[in-house]
Design a protein around this motif. Structure first.
Motif, PDB file in Angstrom:
ATOM      1  N   GLN A  19       1.078  -1.421   0.134  1.00 33.68           N
ATOM      2  CA  GLN A  19      -0.149  -0.312   0.228  1.00 33.68           C
ATOM      3  C   GLN A  19       1.016   1.211   0.204  1.00 33.68           C
ATOM      4  OE1 GLN A  19      -3.088  -0.209  -0.860  1.00 33.68           O
ATOM      5  NE2 GLN A  19      -3.781  -1.932  -0.387  1.00 33.68           N
ATOM      6  N   HIS A  20       1.828   1.454   0.783  1.00 36.03           N
ATOM      7  CA  HIS A  20       3.004   2.269   1.253  1.00 36.03           C
ATOM      8  C   HIS A  20       3.753   2.445  -0.416  1.00 36.03           C
ATOM      9  CE1 HIS A  20       0.460   4.059   4.265  1.00 36.03           C
ATOM     10  NE2 HIS A  20       0.718   2.143   5.224  1.00 36.03           N
ATOM     11  N   LEU A  21       4.874   1.638  -0.631  1.00 36.31           N
ATOM     12  CA  LEU A  21       5.322   2.025  -1.250  1.00 36.31           C
ATOM     13  C   LEU A  21       5.256   1.738  -3.044  1.00 36.31           C
ATOM     14  CD1 LEU A  21       8.667   2.599  -1.749  1.00 36.31           C
ATOM     15  CD2 LEU A  21       9.019  -0.027  -1.813  1.00 36.31           C
ATOM     16  N   VAL A  22       4.326   0.553  -3.099  1.00 28.62           N
ATOM     17  CA  VAL A  22       3.897   0.410  -4.347  1.00 28.62           C
ATOM     18  C   VAL A  22       2.959   1.622  -4.116  1.00 28.62           C
ATOM     19  CG1 VAL A  22       3.258  -0.919  -5.924  1.00 28.62           C
ATOM     20  CG2 VAL A  22       5.662  -1.727  -4.296  1.00 28.62           C
ATOM     21  N   ARG A  23       1.686   0.668  -3.663  1.00 29.83           N
ATOM     22  CA  ARG A  23       0.815   2.003  -4.354  1.00 29.83           C
ATOM     23  C   ARG A  23       0.387   3.616  -3.809  1.00 29.83           C
ATOM     24  NH1 ARG A  23      -3.340   0.939  -7.237  1.00 29.83           N
ATOM     25  NH2 ARG A  23      -4.658   0.109  -5.786  1.00 29.83           N
ATOM     26  N   SER A  24       1.420   3.824  -2.703  1.00 28.28           N
ATOM     27  CA  SER A  24       1.466   5.154  -3.245  1.00 28.28           C
ATOM     28  C   SER A  24       2.706   6.005  -3.259  1.00 28.28           C
ATOM     29  CB  SER A  24       1.439   5.367  -1.548  1.00 28.28           C
ATOM     30  OG  SER A  24       0.167   4.649  -0.771  1.00 28.28           O
ATOM     31  N   ASN A 134       3.132  16.072  11.728  1.00 23.08           N
ATOM     32  CA  ASN A 134       2.776  14.851  12.703  1.00 23.08           C
ATOM     33  C   ASN A 134       1.235  14.163  11.471  1.00 23.08           C
ATOM     34  OD1 ASN A 134       0.840  14.753  14.532  1.00 23.08           O
ATOM     35  ND2 ASN A 134       2.438  16.487  14.626  1.00 23.08           N
ATOM     36  N   GLY A 135       1.270  12.510  11.105  1.00 19.50           N
ATOM     37  CA  GLY A 135      -0.148  12.656  10.042  1.00 19.50           C
ATOM     38  C   GLY A 135      -0.047  10.760  10.555  1.00 19.50           C
ATOM     39  N   VAL A 136      -1.182  10.081  11.034  1.00 18.53           N
ATOM     40  CA  VAL A 136      -1.628   8.835  10.523  1.00 18.53           C
ATOM     41  C   VAL A 136      -2.257   8.263   9.897  1.00 18.53           C
ATOM     42  CG1 VAL A 136      -3.132   9.563  12.498  1.00 18.53           C
ATOM     43  CG2 VAL A 136      -2.599   7.611  12.633  1.00 18.53           C
ATOM     44  N   VAL A 137      -1.872   7.219   8.787  1.00 20.62           N
ATOM     45  CA  VAL A 137      -2.536   6.267   8.351  1.00 20.62           C
ATOM     46  C   VAL A 137      -4.026   6.305   8.660  1.00 20.62           C
ATOM     47  CG1 VAL A 137      -3.297   4.303   7.402  1.00 20.62           C
ATOM     48  CG2 VAL A 137      -0.603   5.204   7.242  1.00 20.62           C
ATOM     49  N   GLN A 138      -5.155   6.702   8.610  1.00 15.24           N
ATOM     50  CA  GLN A 138      -6.639   6.409   8.305  1.00 15.24           C
ATOM     51  C   GLN A 138      -7.892   6.147   6.994  1.00 15.24           C
ATOM     52  OE1 GLN A 138      -7.187  10.194  10.854  1.00 15.24           O
ATOM     53  NE2 GLN A 138      -7.036   9.516  12.320  1.00 15.24           N
ATOM     54  N   ASP A 139      -7.061   5.383   5.962  1.00 15.60           N
ATOM     55  CA  ASP A 139      -7.383   5.337   4.809  1.00 15.60           C
ATOM     56  C   ASP A 139      -8.497   4.688   4.643  1.00 15.60           C
ATOM     57  OD1 ASP A 139      -5.550   2.692   6.182  1.00 15.60           O
ATOM     58  OD2 ASP A 139      -7.393   1.994   5.334  1.00 15.60           O
ATOM     59  N   LYS A 140      -9.095   4.416   5.988  1.00 16.34           N
ATOM     60  CA  LYS A 140     -10.701   3.940   5.499  1.00 16.34           C
ATOM     61  C   LYS A 140     -11.912   5.369   5.100  1.00 16.34           C
ATOM     62  CE  LYS A 140      -9.934  -0.504   7.417  1.00 16.34           C
ATOM     63  NZ  LYS A 140      -8.413  -0.454   6.200  1.00 16.34           N
ATOM     64  N   LEU A 141     -11.025   6.330   5.935  1.00 18.86           N
ATOM     65  CA  LEU A 141     -11.724   7.428   5.600  1.00 18.86           C
ATOM     66  C   LEU A 141     -12.457   8.122   3.687  1.00 18.86           C
ATOM     67  CD1 LEU A 141     -10.397   9.571   7.778  1.00 18.86           C
ATOM     68  CD2 LEU A 141     -12.693   9.162   7.477  1.00 18.86           C
ATOM     69  N   PHE A 142     -10.808   6.767   2.508  1.00 15.26           N
ATOM     70  CA  PHE A 142     -11.270   7.709   2.066  1.00 15.26           C
ATOM     71  C   PHE A 142     -11.140   6.753   1.164  1.00 15.26           C
ATOM     72  CE2 PHE A 142      -7.750   9.686   4.257  1.00 15.26           C
ATOM     73  CZ  PHE A 142      -7.805  10.695   3.603  1.00 15.26           C
ATOM     74  N   LEU A 143     -12.261   5.516   1.115  1.00 20.06           N
ATOM     75  CA  LEU A 143     -12.748   4.437   0.264  1.00 20.06           C
ATOM     76  C   LEU A 143     -14.408   4.719  -0.155  1.00 20.06           C
ATOM     77  CD1 LEU A 143     -12.716   1.287   3.034  1.00 20.06           C
ATOM     78  CD2 LEU A 143     -11.663   1.404   1.390  1.00 20.06           C
ATOM     79  N   ASP A 327      -9.558   7.718  -6.896  1.00 17.10           N
ATOM     80  CA  ASP A 327      -8.120   6.926  -6.510  1.00 17.10           C
ATOM     81  C   ASP A 327      -7.817   6.156  -5.049  1.00 17.10           C
ATOM     82  OD1 ASP A 327      -5.602   6.572  -7.451  1.00 17.10           O
ATOM     83  OD2 ASP A 327      -5.131   8.801  -7.435  1.00 17.10           O
ATOM     84  N   ASN A 328      -6.464   5.778  -5.453  1.00 19.79           N
ATOM     85  CA  ASN A 328      -6.221   4.747  -3.845  1.00 19.79           C
ATOM     86  C   ASN A 328      -6.332   5.483  -2.212  1.00 19.79           C
ATOM     87  OD1 ASN A 328      -4.130   3.469  -1.634  1.00 19.79           O
ATOM     88  ND2 ASN A 328      -4.424   2.044  -3.327  1.00 19.79           N
ATOM     89  N   GLY A 329      -7.039   5.391  -1.668  1.00 23.40           N
ATOM     90  CA  GLY A 329      -7.191   5.792  -0.212  1.00 23.40           C
ATOM     91  C   GLY A 329      -5.247   5.787   0.267  1.00 23.40           C
ATOM     92  N   PHE A 330      -4.857   5.068   0.090  1.00 21.39           N
ATOM     93  CA  PHE A 330      -3.314   5.580   0.283  1.00 21.39           C
ATOM     94  C   PHE A 330      -2.907   6.552   0.441  1.00 21.39           C
ATOM     95  CE2 PHE A 330      -4.800   1.130   2.547  1.00 21.39           C
ATOM     96  CZ  PHE A 330      -4.109   1.074   3.545  1.00 21.39           C
TER      97      PHE A 330
END
Ligand code: NAD
Length: 379
Positions: A19-24, A134-143, A327-330
């Motif tokens: 999710q982070h390296l490849v898709r983002s 600072n930030g934290v991954v909150q990917d579900k918000l972007f589904l 787009d991909n949420g991550f």
């Protein structure tokens, strides 16, 4: 075109790699970088950090990445690296993030940011004291499904929202007769595992962003499958919860009831679904889709067990159209964080909100252990 270095720790893992390296990060570079408000573009130079040099070398070679190291300190010492990103196992996060804050890096991290509220707050405080973003991954918000749900809420579709029922989960194989599809640390409490610590932070930001502040929690966390087989084929004791049944009271009198389980077989359209019932309409949102039933189209079922059901209740729901490209949420969140770092664009998903998610997990586990409803103090 500008290039910024991002130290990426934990890229050999499921989330860090895919999710982070490849898709983002790599996908952002492929599309020509992040576009800033002045039209300038920023590419990301990933600096891979991990414990195993061979695994890092393989990933670097596969994707044409020039920088990788097993020495976090040396990656942090390089001034070209503006951001530190952490997708390590949860139990390794706090120590590395504190180091990166000390080195003056802006921090982006997977959830949960820590295993305890105290540590999660300490991270938020350390970042604020050092003046790093600072930030934290909150990917579900972007589904797409939840974006459509948010659109319905913002458009006033529901009238007064009464309740939310969420159903998340699937069967995670025990690892004996079929390989488990999740890493074994998830099933060991001593290694930062457990479905409450994993999923309640997600449910927290979903509830807080879509419906309102979480005021109380009652949860029952259980370990339904007591022993599993790990990556090496060894049987181990599952010490962490693999299912949690939670009831949350939100501001505005909304009651949210969310089941999370790695010991359930899916009889739904998607792996997570939220049904929201309001006075004027209801919706069921999943990862991608969202369907609605307006009050005007609500049938009047009559309870009669002596007769076979004739009404096809699901046929009375209507699909919400995409009306946008998702787009991909991550990736979307990565772009937002980079804009936050470089031009102070808003980024509400900070360490403080991450700490509130950890707090809900901690209180959920306490509720389960003590068998009682617990008020959530405002952090
Ligand atoms: N946002 C999401 O939807 C989501 C989904 C799953 C996991 N996560 C989070 O992402 C993080 C990583 O989860 P994952 O499923 O990718 O795990 P994983 O086991 O696949 O990867 C873990 C990574 O951490 C590294 N690591 C560092 N120290 C370690 C140690 N002491 N023991 C084992 N590994 C160590 C591993 O080398 C690997 O790179 C967790 O914090 C998890 O909560 C988030």
């Amino acid at each position: 075109m500008r290039t910024i270095g991002v130290v990426m720790n934990g890229v050999t893992g499921r989330m860090g790699y895919r999710q982070h390296l490849v898709r983002s990060v790599l996908a952002i570079n492929e599309q020509g970088g992040v576009t800033l408000s002045d039209g300038g573009r920023v590419k990301i130079k990933p600096v891979l950090v991990g414990r195993n040099a061979d695994k890092l070398a393989d990933i670097a070679a596969k994707h044409g990445i020039s920088d990788f190291t097993t020495e976090l300190d040396s990656a942090l010492a390089d001034d070209d690296n503006l951001i530190y990103f952490d997708a390590q196992v949860t139990s390794a996060r706090v120590k590395a993030v504190l180091k990166a804050i000390e080195a003056g890096k802006h921090i982006y991290a997977e959830k949960p940011t820590a295993e305890s509220t105290q540590e999660a707050m300490a991270l938020a405080e350390a970042a604020a004291a050092k003046g790093v973003k600072n930030g934290v991954v909150q990917d579900k918000l972007f589904l797409p499904g939840l974006l459509k749900l948010k659109r319905l809420i913002d458009g006033g579709f529901f009238g007064r929202i009464l309740s939310v029922r969420g159903e998340f989960g699937y069967w995670v194989f025990e690892g004996d007769w079929q390989e488990a599809q999740r890493p074994s640390w998830n099933y060991r409490a001593e290694d930062g595992g457990g479905i409450v610590l994993d999923m309640f932070p997600h449910w927290h930001y979903v509830m807080e962003n879509l419906f309102g502040r979480v005021q109380s929690v009652y949860a029952r966390a259980v370990t339904h499958v007591p022993s599993r087989v790990d990556e090496q084929g060894n049987t181990y004791q599952a010490t962490a919860d693999d299912a949690a049944y939670g009831i949350f009271e939100l501001e505005g009198g909304i009651v949210a009831q969310i089941n999370s389980s790695w010991t359930v077989r899916v009889n739904r359209d998607e792996l997570v679904e939220f049904q929201v019932d309001g006075t004027h309409g209801s919706a069921v949102a999943g990862l991608r889709n969202c369907r609605v039933q307006h009050r005007s189209a609500t049938p009047k079922p009559v309870w009669n067990p002596d007769l076979p059901a004739t009404a096809r209740f699901r046929d009375g729901w209507q699909e919400v159209p995409d009306n946008a490209e998702f787009d991909n949420g991550f990736k979307v969140q990565w772009e937002a964080f980079i804009k936050h770092v470089l031009e102070d664009a808003p980024f509400p998903n900070d360490f403080a909100s991450g700490a509130r998610g950890v707090q809900l997990a901690e209180l959920g586990l306490r509720s389960s252990a003590e068998g009682r409803r617990i008020e959530v103090p405002q952090l």
